[in-house]
Design a protein around this motif. Structure first.
Motif, PDB file in Angstrom:
ATOM      1  N   PRO A   1       0.812  -1.219   0.000  1.00 32.70           N
ATOM      2  CA  PRO A   1       0.000   0.000   0.000  1.00 32.70           C
ATOM      3  C   PRO A   1       0.844   1.267   0.000  1.00 32.70           C
ATOM      4  O   PRO A   1       1.821   1.386   0.743  1.00 32.70           O
ATOM      5  N   LEU A   2       0.440   2.216  -0.820  1.00 32.18           N
ATOM      6  CA  LEU A   2       1.174   3.469  -0.945  1.00 32.18           C
ATOM      7  C   LEU A   2       1.072   4.335   0.303  1.00 32.18           C
ATOM      8  O   LEU A   2       1.860   5.272   0.460  1.00 32.18           O
ATOM      9  N   PHE A   3       0.101   4.055   1.186  1.00 32.70           N
ATOM     10  CA  PHE A   3       0.045   4.861   2.410  1.00 32.70           C
ATOM     11  C   PHE A   3       1.192   4.534   3.347  1.00 32.70           C
ATOM     12  O   PHE A   3       1.438   5.266   4.304  1.00 32.70           O
ATOM     13  N   HIS A   4       1.921   3.440   3.089  1.00 30.47           N
ATOM     14  CA  HIS A   4       3.153   3.178   3.835  1.00 30.47           C
ATOM     15  C   HIS A   4       4.281   3.990   3.217  1.00 30.47           C
ATOM     16  O   HIS A   4       4.439   4.032   1.991  1.00 30.47           O
ATOM     17  N   VAL A   5       5.086   4.605   4.041  1.00 31.87           N
ATOM     18  CA  VAL A   5       6.123   5.506   3.537  1.00 31.87           C
ATOM     19  C   VAL A   5       7.145   4.774   2.681  1.00 31.87           C
ATOM     20  O   VAL A   5       7.712   5.350   1.745  1.00 31.87           O
ATOM     21  N   ALA A   6       7.387   3.491   2.945  1.00 38.13           N
ATOM     22  CA  ALA A   6       8.344   2.746   2.124  1.00 38.13           C
ATOM     23  C   ALA A   6       7.844   2.608   0.695  1.00 38.13           C
ATOM     24  O   ALA A   6       8.594   2.804  -0.270  1.00 38.13           O
TER      25      ALA A   6
END
Length: 507
Positions: free
Chosen positions: A209-214
């Motif tokens: 998921p793009l909401f994770h900073v990685a």
């Protein structure tokens, strides 16, 4: 116009490669860089019409999609601050994020309407917009984009201006917003371009998921910076991921050990054409030998790394060529990042000696939103970020992680901080004290266990604790087991000795 932030990227890509495919989504739907830049402009227009300007927070709650990225860059063009919200959070957690950043606008996927309806009014969010068409009474982002006044261009932005606030669970139990500047995100992307050799011909499969900073900082941004192609997946399913690799000729893949293990265990693993895959990166925790073996048998090797939200998140990278030579290491500092080890007095520790890991560089965050004391405490007097993690550097400068001062649990790539759970569990009738620890798990790396003491005659078990927490915290934080003990082991000062608990229960 002096647009030096990430908001300038889409317009520059529209000039350089307007017909190149930027995004593949919803099976075979594609969006070129020209179309993507137009979409970001339309979002900017919608936001500006609602009074969004420099420094205003724009939150997004949803799965991987072109809308997610259009909101990011649409906000950036206005000098606004993008706030990605984890879709797995419970409504009270979402409300905290929205209220803490004072989100002027929340844009969300249609299937997340229920938690939004609960959280947004509590947070006082002024404008809530659903992606897609919406309804006649509440038009969605698509029709609003079609009717908004034409976008008149971006505002001046520098590398010092805030670009995003990414929330990370804190040891106090409340999520803290890490403020990442335009410069932070730019240098994180450049670190990846250099250390992972990202090129314009790459095709990256985005299964995290793009909401994770990685996924955002080290996945999407380097790909878009270089003008490569990204295949967006709304969720991870191992069989589908394998099919997408073969269908689109994927060259780049990022994930955590759990995702790679599930792919290798899938019945289609042996018969899937993986010949285009050239760059695999893995974070969250060290890659187990069994996974290395499975991928090396297919001619594939991993780049591994270490980081934290506050570093945007990359701090170190271990290239595939050193995976076996330096097995157990998380690599060298990223090209534009520095890492050092300090002893208990704060002085640099000799090579091989365990101490606290500290990080410096243009990718390191500006501070915690609205928390000056926490920000001051996170940095040393000479400006290095104190990670709270323990490790050592070997003779060649490679970093090895020894432990976590903060006792953070990483389960399937998700960070879980025990104090948040302990505070809630101790509010359960009959529980007198609680300690949450990470216990090794074959599938998830680690899972949380709760060790509790209870009042005589009280009825407390795993099911009742999980039921109490469900809806108050994200489901991945729910303890997998609850153990009742007579007493928790404590130090002379009264602190729980979690090392004793981990030794006793398999941690």
């Amino acid at each position: 116009m002096r647009q030096h932030g990430i908001g300038a990227w889409v317009a520059k890509r529209r000039l350089r490669s307007p017909d190149k495919v930027a995004l593949v989504h919803d099976e075979q739907s594609t969006m070129t860089y020209g179309q993507f830049a137009d979409a970001a402009d339309r979002v900017s227009a919608v936001l500006r019409e609602r009074g969004v300007g420099r420094g205003d927070a724009v939150a997004h709650l949803g799965a991987n999609s072109p809308d997610f990225l259009a909101v990011l860059f649409g906000a950036a063009q206005l000098g606004a601050v993008f706030v990605p919200v984890n879709t797995r959070l419970a409504p009270p957690e979402i409300a905290h994020v929205l209220a803490d950043c004072d989100a002027r606008v929340l844009i969300h996927d249609p299937d997340l309407g229920a938690p939004v309806a609960s959280a947004a009014p509590v947070a006082g969010t002024r404008h809530v917009i659903v992606t897609g068409e919406g309804t006649a009474e509440r038009p969605g982002l698509a029709p609003l984009s079609r009717t908004a006044p034409a976008f008149t261009g971006p505002v001046d932005t520098s590398h010092q201006d805030p670009a995003a606030i990414v929330y990370t669970s804190g040891t106090t139990g409340r999520a803290k917003g890490a403020v990442l500047t335009h410069g932070n995100l730019t240098w994180v992307a450049l670190n990846c371009v250099v250390d992972y050799d990202v090129v314009s011909t790459d095709v990256a499969l985005m299964i995290s998921p793009l909401f994770h900073v990685a996924s955002l900082g080290m996945g999407a941004l380097p790909v878009l910076l270089k003008g490569a192609t990204m295949v967006l997946e709304k969720g991870f399913e191992p069989g589908r991921a394998l099919a997408q690799i073969e269908r689109h000729g994927v060259t780049m893949l990022s994930g955590v050990p759990t995702t790679y293990q599930l792919m290798a265990d899938h019945p289609n693993w042996a018969r899937t054409d993986l010949s285009t895959l050239a760059k695999l990166t893995c974070g969250g925790s060290a890659v187990p030998t069994r996974i290395l073996d499975a991928y090396e048998a297919r001619g594939l090797s991993f780049a591994q790394g270490y980081g934290m939200t506050e570093a945007g998140p990359g701090a170190t990278a271990l290239p595939p060529s050193m995976t076996r030579v330096k097995q157990g290491s998380v690599g060298l500092p990223h090209f534009f990042t520095d890492v050092r080890i300090t002893d208990a007095s704060g002085a640099p520790a000799p090579r091989g000696e365990v101490g606290e890991i500290e990080v410096a560089g243009p990718n390191v965050f500006a501070g915690y939103h609205g928390l000056p004391e926490a920000t001051a405490g996170a940095f040393t007097a000479d400006g290095w970020f104190r990670s709270g993690d323990l490790g050592h550097l070997d003779a060649d400068g490679y970093l090895y992680i020894s432990g976590r001062l903060k006792d953070m649990i990483i389960s399937g790539g998700e960070n879980i901080y025990p104090p948040e759970l302990e505070r809630l569990i101790e509010a359960i009738d009959g529980v007198t004290s609680a300690a949450v620890i990470g216990v090794p798990d074959e599938r998830w790396g680690e899972v949380p266990w709760a060790v509790v003491t209870v009042r005589e005659g009280a009825s407390v078990d795993t099911d009742s604790v999980r039921a109490f927490l469900d809806g108050r915290v994200a489901r991945y934080k729910l303890p997998k087991n609850v153990v009742i003990v007579d007493d928790l082991p404590r130090t002379a000062s009264g602190k729980v000795r979690k090392t004793d608990l981990r030794a006793r229960f398999g941690g």
